[in-house]
Design an enzyme around this catalytic site. Structure first.
Site, PDB file in Angstrom:
ATOM      1  N   GLU A 264      -3.584 -11.393 -42.129  1.00 27.10           N
ATOM      2  CA  GLU A 264      -2.843 -12.014 -42.763  1.00 27.10           C
ATOM      3  C   GLU A 264      -1.599 -11.669 -43.130  1.00 27.10           C
ATOM      4  OE1 GLU A 264      -3.724 -15.503 -42.917  1.00 27.10           O
ATOM      5  OE2 GLU A 264      -5.803 -14.991 -42.855  1.00 27.10           O
ATOM      6  N   GLU A 293      -0.141 -17.050 -34.378  1.00 25.21           N
ATOM      7  CA  GLU A 293      -1.608 -16.140 -34.661  1.00 25.21           C
ATOM      8  C   GLU A 293      -1.687 -14.384 -33.463  1.00 25.21           C
ATOM      9  OE1 GLU A 293      -4.375 -17.209 -36.620  1.00 25.21           O
ATOM     10  OE2 GLU A 293      -5.915 -15.485 -36.410  1.00 25.21           O
TER      11      GLU A 293
HETATM   12 ZN   LIG Z   1      -4.938 -16.653 -38.346  1.00 27.92          ZN
END
Ligand SMILES: [Zn+2]
Length: 498
Positions: A264, A293
């Site tokens: 995160e 991502e």
């Molecule tokens: Zn992620």
């Protein structure tokens, strides 16, 4: 000031007001997943639906359409031109949805989210199913409203990863399946790795402090963000000046919190690196979910499961948990945190089998959206696929089809970006290592990741949506996405650990 400049300022002001409403809704959403008391759920659902309806109406109207068309015909400086072009793309797409549809979607999502929470508590898919079914219907309608070429799922994927199609993703997964399977069977023939020391007792408070320490070390700016606890870890932002991350803590699993925090933080560093002067405009937003991502996976895996990182941080970790890690060598530690083993939960999966988890969801969603799989058939389909692809038996819904929050959010078309992110990450990491002198040494000897962050800021973050994901990848690394780079990265890493 010229009339064109005035026009652009007017556009900017409209966009920033729309963003104000959207980010206000994001605050309510963040609160919904962190602190909202149970009984507040119903009215919160209403509040969110109203805000999403308002922001839709503020954006989609004849006046803005005229303004955008006007601006499209003007000769604007490069960045402004790009903002307007991207906004026009968004406008043309969202115009296909009515405010009523947007409101209905938001209400259905809220109801489904709370049903998912309850279903997880009672470990029963049956509780989720009646709230998920209308949501899937709406998503199928949405695909029709947006329109598509080829597969209806393309319309939904496009929202997260512009240009992604079933055809392209199928090819990527087909290409990577075999080498991953081969690698997996080689590893399964090796001596099993002992990672039991990761499942001793780790007090919640100590884990929290360790996680906060790591976040700071990696460069998360706590003056422009905070961390809290939630059911499913996530990152959200209300501007680049206020970025929220969440984590969850399992006292009997050290890995869970540690790598989800690093993950995160990776997302958050991207958000904190977006240009604040572009607030509310496309160039102030992330390029795509695949690129988002790539940032989290790069920090989590390439950095956070790497030899250099733990050369510095294992001794630090031993100060936080002297008892638990006292007899653990760096070699043992690295083997344990990179252990490859087919398992049930995606978010905790190793770097290799992770992609099989994604493939199951991707195939499942494709079928739901094309209508060849019904919502009530999900658990059975899920369990069969886990047996077929990962060779594991799913004991219950909570560790099976109820594990991810995405469907309850109406996020269909999202999962493939998890794999794309890992592949982009490997390519960026390879290039960063070639480009940044002494990167490994800096990490291993001083625990410093500043030059990597700076490199990402300059090469990825600061561009916002200026480039789409493939253009960005090519601009930074010299090549478009190539999943072979990921396979060789993984092979090398796992070989080094033998
Ligand atoms: Zn992620």
């Amino acid at each position: 000031m010229s009339s064109t400049e005035k026009l652009y300022l007017e556009y900017k002001s409209v966009m920033q007001k729309v963003a104000d409403v959207k980010y206000a809704a994001a605050v309510l959403q963040w609160d919904q997943e962190t602190y909202l008391p149970e009984k507040g759920a119903e009215f919160r659902g209403r509040q969110l639906a109203t805000l999403s309806e308002i922001s839709h109406e503020m954006f989609i109207n004849d006046k803005n359409e005229g303004l955008l068309k006007d601006l499209l015909s003007k000769d604007l400086p490069q960045e402004q031109k790009r903002n307007v072009a991207l906004t026009w793309e968004d406008y043309s797409r969202l115009k296909k949805l009515t405010p009523e549809f947007v409101r209905k979607m938001s209400e259905t999502v809220s109801a489904s989210f709370f049903a998912w929470i309850e279903a997880r508590k009672q470990n029963s898919y049956k509780i989720f199913e009646p709230k998920l079914a209308p949501l899937v219907d709406l998503k199928r309608q949405e695909a029709e409203l947006y329109g598509y070429e080829g597969h209806p799922y393309n319309a939904l994927m496009d929202e997260y990863e512009k240009g992604a199609t079933v055809q392209k993703i199928d090819t990527i997964f087909e290409d990577i399946k075999l080498p991953l399977r081969q690698l997996l069977s080689e590893i399964q023939n090796d001596r099993p790795v002992d990672d039991s020391f990761l499942r001793q007792h780790f007090l919640k408070q100590q884990q929290w402090e360790w996680g906060m320490y790591l976040a700071k070390q990696l460069g998360f700016d706590f003056e422009r963000g905070r961390q809290d606890i939630s059911e499913h870890p996530f990152t959200t932002n209300f501007s680049s000046q206020d970025v929220r991350i969440t984590t969850r803590i399992d006292e009997h699993d050290f890995a869970n919190m540690t790598w989800s925090t690093i993950h995160e933080v990776g997302h958050a560093l991207y958000e904190q690196g977006l240009p604040p002067e572009q607030y509310g405009l496309p160039l102030g937003e992330y390029a795509s979910l695949g690129i988002h991502e790539s940032q989290s996976r790069l920090w989590e895996n390439c950095v956070g499961r790497g030899n250099a990182f733990w050369s510095y941080y294992l001794p630090q970790l031993k100060q936080f948990f002297p008892e638990q890690f006292k007899d653990v060598s760096k070699d043992q530690f690295l083997k344990a945190i990179n252990k490859v083993q087919p398992s049930l939960v995606r978010a905790e999966a190793d770097e290799l089998t992770y992609h099989f988890h994604v493939m199951v969801r991707y195939e499942l969603e494709k079928r739901l959206i094309e209508g060849s799989l019904q919502v009530k058939e999900i658990p059975l389909y899920w369990n069969d696929q886990y047996k077929a692809l990962l060779g594991v038996d799913v004991p219950d819904d909570k560790s099976g089809c109820l594990q991810d929050v995405h469907w309850s959010h109406g996020s269909f078309g999202y999962f493939a970006t998890y794999s794309l992110g890992s592949f982009y990450a490997a390519q960026l990491w390879q290039h960063a290592n070639k480009t940044i002198p002494g990167l490994e040494t800096e990490i291993s000897q001083q625990g410093k990741t500043k030059s990597l962050l700076l490199w990402l800021r300059n090469n990825v973050h600061k561009h916002g949506r200026f480039y789409n994901s493939n253009e960005l990848c090519a601009a930074v690394t010299g090549h478009e996405l190539d999943s072979k780079v990921f396979v060789s990265y993984l092979k090398e890493k796992l070989n080094d650990l033998k």
